[in-house]
Design a protein around this motif. Structure first.
Motif, short mmCIF file in Angstrom:
data_model
loop_
_atom_site.label_atom_id
_atom_site.label_comp_id
_atom_site.label_asym_id
_atom_site.label_seq_id
_atom_site.Cartn_x
_atom_site.Cartn_y
_atom_site.Cartn_z
N GLY A 161 0.83 -1.20 0.00
CA GLY A 161 0.00 0.00 0.00
C GLY A 161 0.87 1.25 0.00
O GLY A 161 1.64 1.46 0.94
N ILE A 162 0.74 2.08 -1.05
CA ILE A 162 1.61 3.23 -1.26
C ILE A 162 0.84 4.54 -1.02
O ILE A 162 -0.32 4.67 -1.40
N GLY A 163 1.53 5.51 -0.44
CA GLY A 163 0.97 6.85 -0.28
C GLY A 163 2.04 7.91 -0.49
O GLY A 163 3.23 7.65 -0.32
N GLN A 164 1.61 9.09 -0.86
CA GLN A 164 2.56 10.20 -0.96
C GLN A 164 2.95 10.71 0.42
O GLN A 164 3.99 11.34 0.58
N GLU A 165 2.11 10.40 1.42
CA GLU A 165 2.34 10.84 2.80
C GLU A 165 2.26 9.64 3.73
O GLU A 165 1.73 8.58 3.37
N HIS A 166 2.76 9.84 4.92
CA HIS A 166 2.60 8.83 5.96
C HIS A 166 1.13 8.74 6.36
O HIS A 166 0.40 9.74 6.33
N LYS A 167 0.68 7.56 6.73
CA LYS A 167 -0.75 7.35 7.01
C LYS A 167 -1.23 8.14 8.23
O LYS A 167 -2.43 8.43 8.35
#
Length: 463
Positions: free
Chosen positions: A434-440
């Motif tokens: 699971g990838i994001g531009q920001e931390h969850k």
């Protein structure tokens, strides 16, 4: 004349009537209970003995049915389990082969429940190439992916996002369903989450999907249709992690309110709460035993809750924060945190067997270690994966030398962005990222080149 005097005179008249033996005295008939029919008949002594013997036998049979010893229960459950295994076998004609397969499966189950089953598979995996990647991106999840979970059969993936939505995919990459998120303040109108989703878990049979959010709400969904089933509002702060006990519908939830709660989804009811942490709980995991393991963030502790015996096993980390915990087997677990450390532990020792500092290197701008945001294990094997913000998912091998466990690097998978979630399929055929531009959990850093998406990596082995 007072009431008491009248009552006294009536009693006197009744006594006089009894002494005179009045023949015209009326006797009211006694009503028979519908349960006593046939019991007032006159019976002989032999019939009475037979009747009593029959009653005693009936009671004994009923008690035998109701009262089952622990050993008898084990035997009954074992027989039922063997029958289920035999039904799973395709070749039912060859009884000898079938019995051997069932015996091997039972032995494997015993070792697994005891935490002694360990398959050495880490070195058999090949480093993935570009053809092994599938990127899943939905228009319904435009914000960073925060969590994900995979069904036990490895067929379906569920992902949660900062936009409060949940998306269901097939392992091949097809989008199968969507639960939309709502705006803050519409909790009473919207069926679903209205704040960032922090955690997801699916039962081993795929029947129930549980999701927890920043507002302390847990929603229960049908794993197949995504129909809403129940809403729990007992936690007073964010639900940071969820885990199902394997082969059951027992759900464990961990929260920033420092409590672990146990739920029974068969009855959709709260069971009990477990305390012990001094700070926000940041992670939870569970396997087949009636227990769960949690990480306590900045209280630097890991607690194993042995629920059946009402006991707690506490482990203290040498590092400032323990942000997550994952079980390798019933006795071995992995921890990770903000300092970039990755550790391997067993329940037989209070200190970690091995701790890798700065497992994902350091940031070029300030020299601080890269925060390990997620980790996962291939249960009952020697394979571990960890994710950070350094552009790589790293795979590790667990080695054992004279009972001492150690983590050794295998290879890395290039993944741009913040790796907020990781999960292996149960057979190890795929790694889900699971990838994001920001931390969850916040916006301390942002990688604009990354895509908010799910990456499915096909894990190939040596032939």
């Amino acid at each position: 004349m007072s009431f008491f005097i009248r009552g006294r005179r009536r009693d006197v008249k009744e006594k006089k009537g009894k002494k005179r033996g009045l023949k015209n005295k009326q006797v009211l008939p006694v009503k028979k209970s519908k349960f006593d029919s046939g019991l007032d008949e006159e019976i002989t002594s032999d019939e009475e003995e037979e009747y009593l013997k029959g009653k005693v036998n009936d009671i004994a049979e009923k008690e035998a049915e109701d009262v089952e010893t622990a050993q008898e229960k084990k035997v009954r459950l074992a027989r039922e389990y063997i029958q289920e295994l035999r039904k799973e076998r395709e070749n039912e004609d060859d009884e000898e082969l079938d019995d051997k397969a069932v015996a091997a499966r039972l032995q494997e189950e015993v070792l697994e429940s005891a935490g002694k089953l360990r398959r050495l598979v880490a070195e058999t995996f090949l480093e993935p190439v570009s053809e092994d990647f599938i990127v899943l991106k939905s228009k319904h999840q435009k914000l960073p992916i925060t969590c994900l979970t995979v069904t036990n059969d490895g067929k379906f993936i569920f992902s949660g996002s900062k936009d409060c939505s949940i998306v269901k995919y097939s392992i091949e990459g097809k989008r199968l369903g969507h639960i939309p998120g709502g705006r803050k303040g519409t909790e009473n109108l919207h069926t679903g989450h209205t704040s960032h989703i922090y955690s997801l878990a699916v039962s081993s049979d795929g029947r129930f999907l549980a999701s927890g959010d920043k507002g302390g709400i847990i929603h229960i969904w049908d794993g197949e249709t995504l129909k809403h089933l129940k809403k729990f509002k007992s936690h007073r702060d964010a639900v940071s992690a969820l885990a199902f006990r394997h082969s059951s519908h027992t759900l464990y939830s961990a929260s920033y309110d420092r409590m672990v709660m146990v739920w029974d989804l068969d009855t959709m009811a709260f069971v009990e709460h477990l305390g012990g942490h001094q700070d926000a709980i940041t992670g939870i995991d569970s396997l087949a035993r009636e227990s769960c393991i949690t990480s306590g963030g900045r209280d630097q502790s890991v607690i194993v809750y042995v629920i059946a015996e009402d006991k707690q096993l506490r482990f203290v980390s040498p590092h400032e924060s323990v942000d997550g915990v994952k079980l390798v087997d019933e006795r071995t677990f992995v921890t990770f945190g903000q300092e970039g450390s990755l550790g391997i532990w067993t329940t037989l020792k209070k200190r970690p067997h091995h701790m890798i500092k700065r497992a994902h290197g350091c940031q070029a701008e300030n020299g601080l270690p890269n925060w390990i945001c997620s980790a996962t294990t291939l249960v009952n094997t020697d394979l571990v994966a960890s994710g950070s913000m350094d552009g790589h998912v790293r795979l590790w091998k667990i080695t054992v030398d004279r009972g001492h466990r150690k983590l050794e690097p295998l290879f890395s998978i290039p993944i741009p962005g913040v790796v907020n979630a990781l999960a292996f399929t149960s057979n190890g055929s795929h790694l889900i990222i699971g990838i994001g531009q920001e931390h969850k959990l916040g916006r301390w850093f942002k990688d604009k080149k990354a895509k908010n998406s799910i990456v499915v990596v096909s894990m190939k082995k040596n032939v």
